[in-house]
Design a protein around this motif. Structure first.
Motif, PDB file in Angstrom:
ATOM      1  N   LEU A 211       0.831  -1.192   0.000  1.00 42.41           N
ATOM      2  CA  LEU A 211       0.000   0.000   0.000  1.00 42.41           C
ATOM      3  C   LEU A 211       0.865   1.241   0.000  1.00 42.41           C
ATOM      4  O   LEU A 211       1.914   1.291   0.642  1.00 42.41           O
ATOM      5  N   GLU A 212       0.429   2.267  -0.747  1.00 40.51           N
ATOM      6  CA  GLU A 212       1.161   3.521  -0.728  1.00 40.51           C
ATOM      7  C   GLU A 212       1.103   4.168   0.649  1.00 40.51           C
ATOM      8  O   GLU A 212       2.025   4.879   1.058  1.00 40.51           O
ATOM      9  N   GLN A 213       0.029   3.909   1.376  1.00 43.94           N
ATOM     10  CA  GLN A 213      -0.098   4.388   2.748  1.00 43.94           C
ATOM     11  C   GLN A 213      -0.837   3.329   3.555  1.00 43.94           C
ATOM     12  O   GLN A 213      -1.900   2.861   3.138  1.00 43.94           O
ATOM     13  N   SER A 214      -0.265   2.921   4.673  1.00 44.38           N
ATOM     14  CA  SER A 214      -0.906   1.871   5.467  1.00 44.38           C
ATOM     15  C   SER A 214      -2.278   2.337   5.943  1.00 44.38           C
ATOM     16  O   SER A 214      -2.511   3.527   6.182  1.00 44.38           O
ATOM     17  N   LEU A 215      -3.176   1.386   6.066  1.00 40.12           N
ATOM     18  CA  LEU A 215      -4.542   1.662   6.481  1.00 40.12           C
ATOM     19  C   LEU A 215      -4.748   1.035   7.855  1.00 40.12           C
ATOM     20  O   LEU A 215      -4.863  -0.187   7.982  1.00 40.12           O
ATOM     21  N   VAL A 230      -7.746   0.958  -2.092  1.00 37.02           N
ATOM     22  CA  VAL A 230      -6.530   1.582  -1.592  1.00 37.02           C
ATOM     23  C   VAL A 230      -5.421   1.446  -2.626  1.00 37.02           C
ATOM     24  O   VAL A 230      -5.202   0.383  -3.199  1.00 37.02           O
ATOM     25  N   ASP A 231      -4.706   2.543  -2.900  1.00 36.14           N
ATOM     26  CA  ASP A 231      -3.645   2.538  -3.911  1.00 36.14           C
ATOM     27  C   ASP A 231      -2.432   1.751  -3.429  1.00 36.14           C
ATOM     28  O   ASP A 231      -2.099   1.744  -2.243  1.00 36.14           O
ATOM     29  N   SER A 232      -1.762   1.085  -4.376  1.00 38.67           N
ATOM     30  CA  SER A 232      -0.585   0.296  -4.034  1.00 38.67           C
ATOM     31  C   SER A 232       0.562   0.640  -4.974  1.00 38.67           C
ATOM     32  O   SER A 232       0.376   1.251  -6.019  1.00 38.67           O
ATOM     33  N   THR A 233       1.762   0.218  -4.567  1.00 33.99           N
ATOM     34  CA  THR A 233       2.963   0.415  -5.363  1.00 33.99           C
ATOM     35  C   THR A 233       3.849  -0.806  -5.193  1.00 33.99           C
ATOM     36  O   THR A 233       3.568  -1.678  -4.357  1.00 33.99           O
ATOM     37  N   GLY A 234       4.906  -0.911  -5.981  1.00 31.93           N
ATOM     38  CA  GLY A 234       5.772  -2.083  -5.902  1.00 31.93           C
ATOM     39  C   GLY A 234       6.486  -2.187  -4.566  1.00 31.93           C
ATOM     40  O   GLY A 234       6.893  -1.183  -3.976  1.00 31.93           O
ATOM     41  N   VAL A 272       9.012   2.586  14.668  1.00 35.44           N
ATOM     42  CA  VAL A 272       9.879   2.776  13.504  1.00 35.44           C
ATOM     43  C   VAL A 272      10.098   1.473  12.749  1.00 35.44           C
ATOM     44  O   VAL A 272      10.465   1.476  11.571  1.00 35.44           O
ATOM     45  N   ALA A 273       9.846   0.328  13.398  1.00 38.68           N
ATOM     46  CA  ALA A 273      10.070  -0.977  12.779  1.00 38.68           C
ATOM     47  C   ALA A 273       8.781  -1.644  12.325  1.00 38.68           C
ATOM     48  O   ALA A 273       8.743  -2.850  12.108  1.00 38.68           O
ATOM     49  N   ALA A 274       7.708  -0.876  12.166  1.00 35.24           N
ATOM     50  CA  ALA A 274       6.424  -1.432  11.756  1.00 35.24           C
ATOM     51  C   ALA A 274       6.520  -2.074  10.379  1.00 35.24           C
ATOM     52  O   ALA A 274       7.360  -1.709   9.544  1.00 35.24           O
ATOM     53  N   SER A 275       5.623  -3.016  10.112  1.00 32.93           N
ATOM     54  CA  SER A 275       5.571  -3.647   8.797  1.00 32.93           C
ATOM     55  C   SER A 275       5.046  -2.662   7.766  1.00 32.93           C
ATOM     56  O   SER A 275       4.561  -1.573   8.095  1.00 32.93           O
ATOM     57  N   VAL A 276       5.101  -3.061   6.508  1.00 27.80           N
ATOM     58  CA  VAL A 276       4.634  -2.180   5.433  1.00 27.80           C
ATOM     59  C   VAL A 276       3.143  -1.882   5.569  1.00 27.80           C
ATOM     60  O   VAL A 276       2.657  -0.884   5.028  1.00 27.80           O
TER      61      VAL A 276
END
Length: 360
Positions: A211-215, A230-234, A272-276
């Motif tokens: 995701l481009e921004q986590s939800l 929700v928009d995504s990217t590589g 700071v170590a959260a998943s994508v």
């Protein structure tokens, strides 16, 4: 941080004036900020979390079971396993939501306080395994109606609950499903579940795209069935070893044996170590139960590993490593197997929301 420590050591919190109460509330908000932000070393952030627990953690998503937050994980192929075992898999063809944090002591207490241990409706698997009888969990011949007690240092309200077996974790999900469906925040077609091993690893590592921004949303805010827009990217690193980018782990990114915290930490210390997808502390702090039997790779979701019936001797997968384990377990693809009736000092669980009760 020092003000919080001073309050814990000297203040009589039962006899505060209105003005003093306002000051304490300000300190609590700042302690939560210090805990979340990487302004102090991890050992100091963990200490701030313990002081916050003593003063009363103001974060509803940590303290209130009905305010739990979840992160959206979209249907997407992903890499499963490490090194030569890694495989690109496509069988997770459904969206799901994984909790931002492990279940905390305060949230699990709601299950205990509502006599969750006494209701046979939540304990079908434990009953079948002859580990629940007459309103109590009975592993090892003990009769328990609370998690196994490993001491106060590991039982502060804002820390992950520990001492819970796989059977107890599963009973909690059944209770929470009914609770949320009864108050109308969870659709009847959805369930609170333990994530499968594959779902856990996908949330930790991310899919081929991210995701481009986590939800992140509280359960009351989720608009089930309308998330796919929700928009995504590589994914810049779809076979990553850690939830963060890079090939190294440090004591500032996770609570494992080298971190010298020597206990569980209040959830939120490693933002700071959260998943994508926004899931925090998937590596370190506590091992997390999954619903999967410990079977070999390649991973076949149709080989019975996701069937929820368990015997006490059926090794079950935990993921993520813990405060007491070495660095090798704090990896996206690392796995551990334990007996499902055991509640240990370094294991807890995280829940997911899914349109499926078990299986894929």
């Amino acid at each position: 941080h020092l003000a919080g420590q001073l309050l814990c050591e000297t203040a009589d919190l039962a006899e505060l004036t209105a003005a003093q109460t306002r000051h304490v509330e300000r300190v609590k908000q700042w302690l939560a900020y210090v805990l979340h932000e990487p302004l102090l070393p991890a050992t100091e952030r963990a200490l701030a979390g313990r002081h916050l627990a003593q003063l009363g953690d103001p974060r509803p998503e940590v303290m209130n079971v009905n305010a739990m937050q979840f992160c959206f994980v979209p249907a997407e192929d992903f890499w499963l396993g490490n090194g030569s075992e890694a495989e690109l898999v496509t069988f997770l063809d459904h969206d799901f939501w994984l909790a931002r944090y492990p279940v905390t002591v305060a949230q699990y207490r709601a299950f205990v306080d509502e006599e969750g241990y006494a209701n046979p409706e939540w304990w079908a698997e434990a009953i079948a395994a002859k580990l629940w009888q007459d309103g109590a969990y009975t592993a090892y011949g003990d009769r328990r109606t609370t998690p196994y007690d490993w001491g106060l240092a590991l039982a502060l309200d804002n820390q992950p609950v520990i001492g819970v077996s796989w059977f107890e974790s599963l009973a909690f999900t059944r209770w929470l499903t009914a609770r949320w469906q009864n108050i109308g925040v969870l659709p009847q077609s959805w369930r609170v579940i333990l994530p499968s091993e594959a779902e856990w690893e996908k949330a930790a590592r991310g899919g081929s795209s991210v995701l481009e921004q986590s939800l992140k949303q509280a359960v009351r805010e989720i608009n089930f069935g309308h998330e796919s827009a929700v928009d995504s990217t590589g994914n810049p690193s779809p076979q990553r070893s850690y939830t963060w980018l890079g090939d190294e782990i440090t004591t500032e990114l996770a609570n494992y044996a080298d971190s010298e915290i020597n206990r569980t930490n209040a959830v939120g210390c490693y933002r700071v170590a959260a998943s994508v997808y926004g899931n925090e502390e998937m590596l370190g702090n506590v091992f997390e139960w999954t619903r999967s039997l410990h079977k070999g790779f390649p991973y076949d979701p149709d080989d019975g590993r996701e069937v929820l019936q368990r015997e006490p001797a059926d090794f079950t997968v935990l993921r993520g490593g813990s405060w007491a384990s070495s660095e090798q377990y704090a990896r996206c693809g690392a796995r551990d197997g334990r007996l499902p009736h055991v509640g240990d000092y370094n294991s807890g669980f995280r829940v997911a929301l899914s349109p499926f009760d078990s299986g894929r």
